[in-house]
Every structure is written in structure tokens, then in C-alpha cells.
Scaffold this motif. Structure first.
Motif, mmCIF file in Angstrom:
data_model
loop_
_atom_site.group_PDB
_atom_site.id
_atom_site.type_symbol
_atom_site.label_atom_id
_atom_site.label_comp_id
_atom_site.label_asym_id
_atom_site.label_seq_id
_atom_site.Cartn_x
_atom_site.Cartn_y
_atom_site.Cartn_z
ATOM 1 N N GLU A 192 2.259 5.010 -9.080
ATOM 2 C CA GLU A 192 1.408 5.777 -9.994
ATOM 3 C C GLU A 192 2.138 7.044 -10.446
ATOM 4 O O GLU A 192 2.074 7.411 -11.622
ATOM 5 N N LYS A 193 2.814 7.705 -9.521
ATOM 6 C CA LYS A 193 3.570 8.910 -9.887
ATOM 7 C C LYS A 193 4.671 8.569 -10.882
ATOM 8 O O LYS A 193 4.871 9.288 -11.864
ATOM 9 N N GLN B 143 0.812 -1.210 0.000
ATOM 10 C CA GLN B 143 0.000 0.000 0.000
ATOM 11 C C GLN B 143 0.853 1.270 0.000
ATOM 12 O O GLN B 143 0.475 2.262 -0.576
ATOM 13 N N THR C 127 3.597 1.912 -1.486
ATOM 14 C CA THR C 127 4.264 2.225 -2.748
ATOM 15 C C THR C 127 3.297 2.431 -3.897
ATOM 16 O O THR C 127 3.719 2.783 -4.994
ATOM 17 N N THR C 128 2.013 2.207 -3.704
ATOM 18 C CA THR C 128 1.045 2.320 -4.794
ATOM 19 C C THR C 128 1.015 3.737 -5.352
ATOM 20 O O THR C 128 1.062 3.940 -6.571
ATOM 21 N N ILE C 129 0.963 4.723 -4.478
ATOM 22 C CA ILE C 129 0.918 6.123 -4.924
ATOM 23 C C ILE C 129 2.221 6.490 -5.622
ATOM 24 O O ILE C 129 2.210 7.128 -6.683
ATOM 25 N N GLU C 130 3.339 6.054 -5.050
ATOM 26 C CA GLU C 130 4.624 6.351 -5.678
ATOM 27 C C GLU C 130 4.734 5.690 -7.047
ATOM 28 O O GLU C 130 5.275 6.273 -7.985
#
Length: 150
Positions: A89-90, A82, A84-87
Motif C-alpha cells: 500500500e505504501k 500479510q 507485505t500488504t502494508i508495504e
């Protein structure tokens, strides 16, 4: 033989049997002692080797866990953690923008090359037309001088 002699012989036989039993027990005890003193260092060496191998395997496992941090679902698909999901996507967005910028740059380069090659072909056509016109005029002049008026 008298009873005393018979008792003495019996006692001598018993003493001999006891000596033989003691000697057999002593030789068995010596054998057990030798095996024990030879086996303990070997067992200690084996335990030390196994502990070292276990430590190395534990270290390798820790290194692999730090390199591979993927959770797999029931459908055998990777689920990223969870945090690293945003990272991720970036990173994907940045990579897509970079690819789009590279594509746009490539299109601009191709357009510039086409325009440059078109200008180069036009210049060559113009120069060849001028050279042809100059050659025609010289040829006309030579024909006039050699053959007269036309």
C-alpha cells in the motif's frame, strides 16, 4: 556283469552327474557373481545421479519459492502475504504521488511552452509590424521623391 561292476558303473554315472551338476551350478554362480559385480557400480552411479538431480531440483524449487511468494484464493485471485500488504500500500501510494507530481510537472511545462510560444508569436508580430511600417514609410518617401506630392 556282476553286481559289483554294475554298482561301479552306477557310481561312475552318479559321479559324472554330480560333476555336471556342480559345473552347471558353478557356471550359474559365476554368472550371478559377474552380474552382481557389474550391477552394483551401475546401481550406485544411478543412485548418485538421482540424488544430485533431486538436490538440484530442490535448490531450484527454493529459488522459485523465494521469488514467488503469492497465495491464490478459491477465485484464483492473488492474495499477498500479510506482512507485505502494508508495504505494498505504501509503495502504491508513493507511486501515485510520483505520477501526480510528474503530471503536474508536465502540465507546468506545457503551460510554460504555450506562454513562451505565445510571447514568441507576439514578438514576431510586433517585429513584422515595425518592419512593415518602416517599409511603408520608405515606400512613401520614394513615391514622394519620384512622383512628387501626393
Amino acid at each position: 556283469m556282476s553286481t559289483q561292476e554294475h554298482d561301479i558303473e552306477t557310481l561312475v554315472k552318479e559321479v559324472k552327474e554330480l560333476r555336471e551338476t556342480q559345473m552347471a551350478a558353478a557356471s550359474k554362480g559365476g554368472l550371478v557373481e559377474k552380474i552382481t559385480f557389474a550391477g552394483i557400480p551401475i546401481m550406485f552411479s544411478c543412485i548418485v545421479y538421482l540424488m544430485t538431480a533431486l538436490s538440484a531440483a530442490s535448490h531450484d524449487l527454493t529459488v522459485l519459492q523465494s521469488k514467488i511468494n503469492v497465495v491464490v484464493s478459491a477465485e484464483n485471485k492473488a492474495i499477498p502475504p500479510q506482512g507485505t500488504t502494508i508495504e505494498m500500500e505504501k509503495i502504491k501510494e508513493e507511486a501515485a504521488l510520483a505520477r501526480a507530481a510528474m503530471t503536474l510537472e508536465r502540465v507546468k511545462d506545457f503551460a510554460a511552452l504555450r506562454e513562451e510560444s505565445a510571447l514568441g508569436r507576439a514578438k514576431i508580430r510586433e517585429d513584422s509590424a515595425l518592419a512593415r511600417a518602416d517599409l511603408d514609410s520608405r515606400l512613401d518617401l520614394l513615391e514622394y521623391k519620384v512622383f512628387g506630392k501626393r
